[in-house]
Design a protein around this motif. Structure first.
Motif, mmCIF file in Angstrom:
data_model
loop_
_atom_site.group_PDB
_atom_site.id
_atom_site.type_symbol
_atom_site.label_atom_id
_atom_site.label_comp_id
_atom_site.label_asym_id
_atom_site.label_seq_id
_atom_site.Cartn_x
_atom_site.Cartn_y
_atom_site.Cartn_z
ATOM 1 N N GLY A 1 -4.249 6.122 52.138
ATOM 2 C CA GLY A 1 -4.956 5.035 51.730
ATOM 3 C C GLY A 1 -5.392 5.032 50.413
ATOM 4 O O GLY A 1 -5.453 6.157 49.893
ATOM 5 N N ALA A 2 -5.441 3.726 49.678
ATOM 6 C CA ALA A 2 -5.808 3.460 48.297
ATOM 7 C C ALA A 2 -6.770 2.483 48.208
ATOM 8 O O ALA A 2 -6.487 1.543 48.747
ATOM 9 C CB ALA A 2 -4.625 3.163 47.418
ATOM 10 N N THR A 3 -8.054 2.941 47.528
ATOM 11 C CA THR A 3 -9.074 2.173 47.546
ATOM 12 C C THR A 3 -9.473 2.138 46.108
ATOM 13 O O THR A 3 -9.078 3.013 45.221
ATOM 14 C CB THR A 3 -10.190 2.414 48.236
ATOM 15 O OG1 THR A 3 -10.978 3.488 47.936
ATOM 16 C CG2 THR A 3 -9.815 2.578 49.973
ATOM 17 N N GLN B 1 -0.838 -1.697 47.453
ATOM 18 C CA GLN B 1 -1.803 -0.611 48.282
ATOM 19 C C GLN B 1 -1.392 0.744 47.258
ATOM 20 O O GLN B 1 -1.179 1.987 47.900
ATOM 21 C CB GLN B 1 -1.059 -0.423 49.544
ATOM 22 C CG GLN B 1 -1.551 -1.500 50.467
ATOM 23 C CD GLN B 1 -2.981 -1.451 50.564
ATOM 24 O OE1 GLN B 1 -3.653 -0.544 50.996
ATOM 25 N NE2 GLN B 1 -3.552 -2.845 50.681
ATOM 26 N N ALA B 2 -2.032 0.679 46.110
ATOM 27 C CA ALA B 2 -1.856 1.704 45.107
ATOM 28 C C ALA B 2 -3.061 2.010 44.092
ATOM 29 O O ALA B 2 -3.686 0.863 43.918
ATOM 30 C CB ALA B 2 -0.608 1.779 44.556
ATOM 31 N N LEU B 3 -3.229 3.079 43.412
ATOM 32 C CA LEU B 3 -3.804 3.216 42.197
ATOM 33 C C LEU B 3 -2.822 3.246 41.040
ATOM 34 O O LEU B 3 -1.902 4.350 40.925
ATOM 35 C CB LEU B 3 -5.030 4.471 42.441
ATOM 36 C CG LEU B 3 -6.086 4.304 43.048
ATOM 37 C CD1 LEU B 3 -7.033 5.426 42.890
ATOM 38 C CD2 LEU B 3 -6.947 3.218 42.916
ATOM 39 N N VAL B 4 -2.932 2.526 40.118
ATOM 40 C CA VAL B 4 -2.034 2.256 39.131
ATOM 41 C C VAL B 4 -2.553 2.595 37.569
ATOM 42 O O VAL B 4 -3.682 1.788 37.468
ATOM 43 C CB VAL B 4 -1.108 1.091 39.101
ATOM 44 C CG1 VAL B 4 0.016 0.830 37.966
ATOM 45 C CG2 VAL B 4 -0.500 0.885 40.393
ATOM 46 N N TYR C 1 -7.201 3.794 35.683
ATOM 47 C CA TYR C 1 -6.611 3.486 37.027
ATOM 48 C C TYR C 1 -7.281 2.226 37.563
ATOM 49 O O TYR C 1 -8.582 2.352 37.612
ATOM 50 C CB TYR C 1 -6.602 4.717 37.949
ATOM 51 C CG TYR C 1 -5.545 5.888 37.604
ATOM 52 C CD1 TYR C 1 -5.931 6.773 36.565
ATOM 53 C CD2 TYR C 1 -4.399 5.822 37.783
ATOM 54 C CE1 TYR C 1 -5.194 7.704 36.259
ATOM 55 C CE2 TYR C 1 -3.479 6.696 37.615
ATOM 56 C CZ TYR C 1 -3.769 7.771 36.577
ATOM 57 O OH TYR C 1 -3.054 8.597 36.294
ATOM 58 N N ARG C 2 -6.543 1.469 38.139
ATOM 59 C CA ARG C 2 -7.106 0.284 38.860
ATOM 60 C C ARG C 2 -6.223 0.023 40.362
ATOM 61 O O ARG C 2 -4.984 0.539 40.569
ATOM 62 C CB ARG C 2 -7.052 -1.004 38.045
ATOM 63 C CG ARG C 2 -5.630 -1.648 38.138
ATOM 64 C CD ARG C 2 -5.349 -2.943 37.237
ATOM 65 N NE ARG C 2 -5.690 -2.867 35.837
ATOM 66 C CZ ARG C 2 -6.558 -3.691 35.296
ATOM 67 N NH1 ARG C 2 -6.918 -4.681 35.971
ATOM 68 N NH2 ARG C 2 -6.526 -3.418 34.051
ATOM 69 N N HIS C 3 -7.114 -0.494 41.113
ATOM 70 C CA HIS C 3 -6.506 -0.511 42.564
ATOM 71 C C HIS C 3 -5.626 -1.730 42.575
ATOM 72 O O HIS C 3 -6.304 -3.009 42.342
ATOM 73 C CB HIS C 3 -7.680 -0.586 43.629
ATOM 74 C CG HIS C 3 -7.265 -0.964 44.917
ATOM 75 N ND1 HIS C 3 -7.883 -2.110 45.734
ATOM 76 C CD2 HIS C 3 -6.340 -0.322 45.448
ATOM 77 C CE1 HIS C 3 -7.058 -1.932 47.074
ATOM 78 N NE2 HIS C 3 -6.219 -0.948 47.016
ATOM 79 N N GLU D 1 1.799 5.067 35.960
ATOM 80 C CA GLU D 1 1.553 5.829 36.875
ATOM 81 C C GLU D 1 0.998 5.545 38.265
ATOM 82 O O GLU D 1 -0.199 5.235 38.198
ATOM 83 C CB GLU D 1 0.829 7.368 36.339
ATOM 84 C CG GLU D 1 1.161 8.549 37.554
ATOM 85 C CD GLU D 1 0.457 9.917 36.982
ATOM 86 O OE1 GLU D 1 0.757 10.833 37.227
ATOM 87 O OE2 GLU D 1 -0.893 9.489 36.522
ATOM 88 N N ALA D 2 1.489 5.589 39.387
ATOM 89 C CA ALA D 2 0.928 4.933 40.444
ATOM 90 C C ALA D 2 1.056 6.052 41.608
ATOM 91 O O ALA D 2 2.050 6.945 41.701
ATOM 92 C CB ALA D 2 1.901 3.788 40.974
ATOM 93 N N PHE D 3 -0.065 5.673 42.462
ATOM 94 C CA PHE D 3 -0.292 6.616 43.703
ATOM 95 C C PHE D 3 -0.367 5.510 44.762
ATOM 96 O O PHE D 3 -1.223 4.770 44.853
ATOM 97 C CB PHE D 3 -1.539 7.619 43.732
ATOM 98 C CG PHE D 3 -1.195 8.745 42.588
ATOM 99 C CD1 PHE D 3 -0.453 10.021 42.761
ATOM 100 C CD2 PHE D 3 -1.733 8.247 41.184
ATOM 101 C CE1 PHE D 3 -0.510 10.874 41.725
ATOM 102 C CE2 PHE D 3 -1.757 9.465 40.228
ATOM 103 C CZ PHE D 3 -1.127 10.320 40.679
ATOM 104 N N ARG D 4 0.635 5.273 45.608
ATOM 105 C CA ARG D 4 0.460 4.586 46.824
ATOM 106 C C ARG D 4 0.576 5.189 48.215
ATOM 107 O O ARG D 4 1.038 6.366 48.304
ATOM 108 C CB ARG D 4 1.714 3.517 46.620
ATOM 109 C CG ARG D 4 2.902 3.803 46.726
ATOM 110 C CD ARG D 4 4.154 2.796 46.882
ATOM 111 N NE ARG D 4 4.563 2.206 45.497
ATOM 112 C CZ ARG D 4 5.073 1.200 45.298
ATOM 113 N NH1 ARG D 4 5.135 0.322 46.097
ATOM 114 N NH2 ARG D 4 5.279 0.973 43.930
#
Length: 758
Positions: free
Chosen positions: A657-659, A693-696, A686-688, A702-705
């Motif tokens: 999950g990404a919030t 469905q990621a923090l970028v 970082y923004r949602h 750089e992204a975490f999804r």
């Protein structure tokens, strides 16, 4: 020599002659006699008083038992007495499922030793100043009527506030004193003054009230009840049971009814003891509520077809409408399964004994006989009320090993006559299932194994065996047959329904898939096959984890309803739960509906139950959701406790999950869920980004999804709350910062280097 004095004996009143000998007395006669003669405190005394003998003894006992269930009599061992009467002014609780047009209530406080709570009719006129509703607590004036039997009615005087259940937590005692570790993750720890501990000890699960201290109004806890010690009792599930208010102790009247239940005879049933049905269940199953059998169809018009029989425990024969057993089963709604215990819907006498389809023991059942053609399609079916005898109790692993060429001493003789025909029938049914195209979202479920002390010993994903799919497919076919029969007979029933995904969820899914360079059709009407197509493509592109998670999130939640709108996930037009009446109240309702519709007995669905089907559906949907939440919370706590000794260890996980506030990560090995605050991630802002469905990262891209595999370090574990906190050690994937949509939605919180909030 003086004669010894005669022993004093209990004086018995003369038999009453107010009615004809050989007939049953009325309820009024029995209560009047017990009022006039308090020494009548047993079945024998009452039988002698009323001249009951011979064939009248059994119906007289039944009458006394009915009066006990109705709340007129109370029993303690062999003694019977009149129940206590209600005061003229009493606090009453109106059940949440009460009919708004015909309210009833029960005393808010009642001693179970006095028998069943008396039912009170609540009288509300059009001009009444106080108009209560289902779920309310009221103060009411009570009228017991003029007869010897109290017939309670109540006129509401005031609607009372229901006292809130106290906060639940674990007591921790150290050098600085005592404190409460709350179960709710959102609540903060509180100090407990020495005089407010009561009998609580370190590690006890307690209920507390909250008080305020000093000018700063600091919150402190006061222990009002000690629930138990989860660690010493090996029952972490106790926390969820009490926090979610799941009934786990059966009232005395329910246990008495269960213990008094006897075996069901062959009368009024078909004798199917010659058919070798077998049960196939998990190896640790304690109750067995379904048995199966298959054989080739000898009808030349159905070449290559099979006869498939599914027999289900006849719980309706033991749990009758309006009884204490029925009321408790409805209240619970379903059984709740924890790693360390089961909170059953029915007492063990019913669930694990009389209704469990034990090997070699006669058991009553409701069976469906289905004719399947060579392509696995059901041609016809019929329901029967039977007695049969299970030919064998097998585990999934046993049955699968036999089919795979590794039979043991028990399965070897069963392979040719029983197991091979079962598998042959299943494989044709599987072809029909594949053509139907249900949603193919097969997510692994981890199983937690506990040691003798109730702590986690192992966590593994059980192998998905063909034997499991066989039982599932035959149960689905039986459930469909039940729904079809009741619809054809125009009989009310409870459907198991699963709605199509909402437009909003589909839009979110399409945006996410687009960010992965996957396309999803824009048609308004979607089908399971549409999801299966995108899942297959994601599997080819090694994106199945991300896509599976989002497809799951796009689905509606299945529930029970008295009106039908189909089952989207199974791709079925009509579906009902028929196959597990031991653990689900919905199935018991369907059994009663079949009994009434097919004239299989006098214990079918009543008109009163039919009128309340909407309320029943809503209630058992809620109890199902409560059970799922309790099971999930307990697993979280057990896993957090298991990992509490591994602070600082590194693990591989997957972003689940990404919030705006951070990332949720599920560990690959254990399935434990934890959180990474956004303020601790990287050196960027970082923004949602919701559509991804990621923090970028704004600067680096750089992204975490969802679905990304990451390495994390465990920083903190809170077993009571079931919470874990991780540190992110992996780098994310790179996306072009310009590809991230800006301005269309308000950005989430962003963070500066080393977590300083901007």
């Amino acid at each position: 020599m003086a004669k010894a004095p005669k022993a004093r004996t209990k004086t018995k009143p003369k038999p009453s002659r107010a009615f004809q000998v050989g007939t049953l007395p009325s309820r009024e006669d029995i209560v009047a006699a017990m009022t006039e003669h308090p020494e009548l405190d047993g079945k024998r005394d009452l039988a002698k008083h009323f001249g009951i003998h011979g064939d009248m003894r059994t119906p007289f006992k039944v009458l006394l038992k009915e009066m006990e269930g109705e709340g007129f009599l109370a029993r303690s061992r062999k003694q019977i007495r009149r129940t206590a009467t209600l005061p003229q002014v009493t606090a009453l609780d109106i059940p949440g499922d009460a009919d708004p047009d015909n309210l009833h209530a029960y005393p808010s406080t009642w001693d179970e030793a006095e028998g069943e709570k008396p039912r009170v009719a609540v009288l509300v006129t059009r001009t009444a100043r106080v108009a209560p509703a289902p779920g309310d607590r009221i103060l009411a004036r009570i009228d017991a009527g003029d007869g010897p039997l109290p017939v309670y009615t109540a006129k509401p005087m005031k609607i009372l506030d229901k006292p809130r259940r106290g906060q639940i937590g674990i007591v921790r005692i150290d050098e600085d004193g005592a404190r409460l570790i709350p179960v709710d993750r959102k609540q903060k720890e509180m100090r407990i003054d020495g005089g407010d501990l009561g009998e609580a000890r370190d590690g006890d699960l307690v209920e507390v009230s909250v008080k305020f201290s000093g000018r700063l109004m600091i919150q402190k806890a006061k222990v009002v009840a000690v629930i138990g010690n989860p660690k010493s009792e090996g029952a972490i599930s106790m926390i969820a049971i009490h926090n979610l208010e799941i009934p786990y102790r059966f009232p005395a009247a329910v246990l008495r009814e269960a213990e008094d239940a006897g075996e069901v005879s062959l009368k009024g049933r078909e004798d199917w003891r010659h058919i070798p049905l077998i049960t196939i269940d998990p190896p640790d199953a304690k109750d067995h509520d379904d048995a199966v059998h298959a054989e080739p169809d000898t009808d030349p018009k159905n070449a290559g077809g099979h006869i498939v029989i599914v027999a289900i425990a006849d719980v309706a024969a033991y749990v009758r409408p309006g009884t204490a057993l029925d009321r408790e089963a409805y209240l619970r709604g379903n059984s709740v399964y924890f790693p360390d215990r089961v909170v059953p819907m029915l007492p063990e006498r019913i669930s694990n004994d009389l209704c469990s389809l034990k090997e070699g023991v006669n058991r009553p059942s409701i069976a469906v006989r289905m004719v399947i053609d060579a392509e696995g399609r059901k041609k016809s079916h019929s329901f029967h009320r039977i007695v049969f005898r299970s030919a064998a109790k097998l585990s999934y692993q046993q049955a699968q090993a036999a089919i795979d060429g590794r039979p043991d001493d028990k399965t070897a003789p069963l392979l040719g006559p029983i197991l091979n025909p079962l598998w042959a029938a299943y494989r044709t049914m599987a072809r029909a299932r594949d053509k139907r195209g249900p949603l193919d979202l097969d997510l692994p479920e981890r199983k937690i194994i506990l040691d003798k002390s109730g702590m986690v010993a192992d966590i593994h994903v059980p192998e998905r065996l063909e034997a499991m799919r066989l039982i599932e497919e035959m149960m689905i076919a039986a459930n469909v047959a039940a729904a079809e029969t009741l619809e054809k007979r125009k009989t009310a029933l409870l459907y198991r329904v699963h709605d199509t995904p909402s437009r909003e969820k589909l839009t979110a899914l399409r945006e996410f898939l687009t960010s992965l360079d996957l396309s999803f059709g824009k048609a308004e009407a979607v089908r399971p096959v549409d999801f299966n197509r995108i899942l297959a493509k994601a599997r080819q592109d090694n994106k199945i984890e991300q896509v599976s998670e989002m497809v799951l999130r796009s689905q509606a939640q299945a529930e029970y309803a008295h009106e039908n709108y189909g089952h989207f996930g199974l791709n079925l037009d009509r579906y009902a739960h028929f196959t597990s009446p031991i653990r689900r109240y919905a199935d018991l309702i369907v059994h009663r509906a079949l009994i009434a519709a097919l004239d299989l007995g006098k214990d079918g669905l009543t008109d009163g139950e039919i009128a309340k089907l909407p309320t029943i559906a809503q209630h058992i949907s809620q109890t199902e959701r409560r059970a799922m939440l309790a099971e999930r919370e307990t697993s979280d706590r057990l896993l957090a406790q298991f990992l509490a000794t591994k602070i600082g260890a590194e693990f591989m996980g997957r972003v689940s999950g990404a919030t705006r506030s951070g990332l949720f990560v599920r560990l690959l090995e254990t399935g434990a869920d934890g959180f990474i605050p956004a303020s601790t991630i990287g050196q960027d802002y970082y923004r949602h980004v919701e559509e991804m469905q990621a923090l970028v990262g704004d600067r680096t891209g750089e992204a975490f999804r969802i679905g990304d595999t990451v390495k994390v370090r465990l920083l903190e574990a809170a077993p009571v709350a079931g919470a874990l906190r991780f540190e992110l050690l992996s780098e994310g994937t790179r996306v072009k910062p310009s590809s991230v949509k800006r301005g269309s939605k308000r950005p989430s919180r962003s963070y500066g280097p080393k977590g300083r909030r901007r």
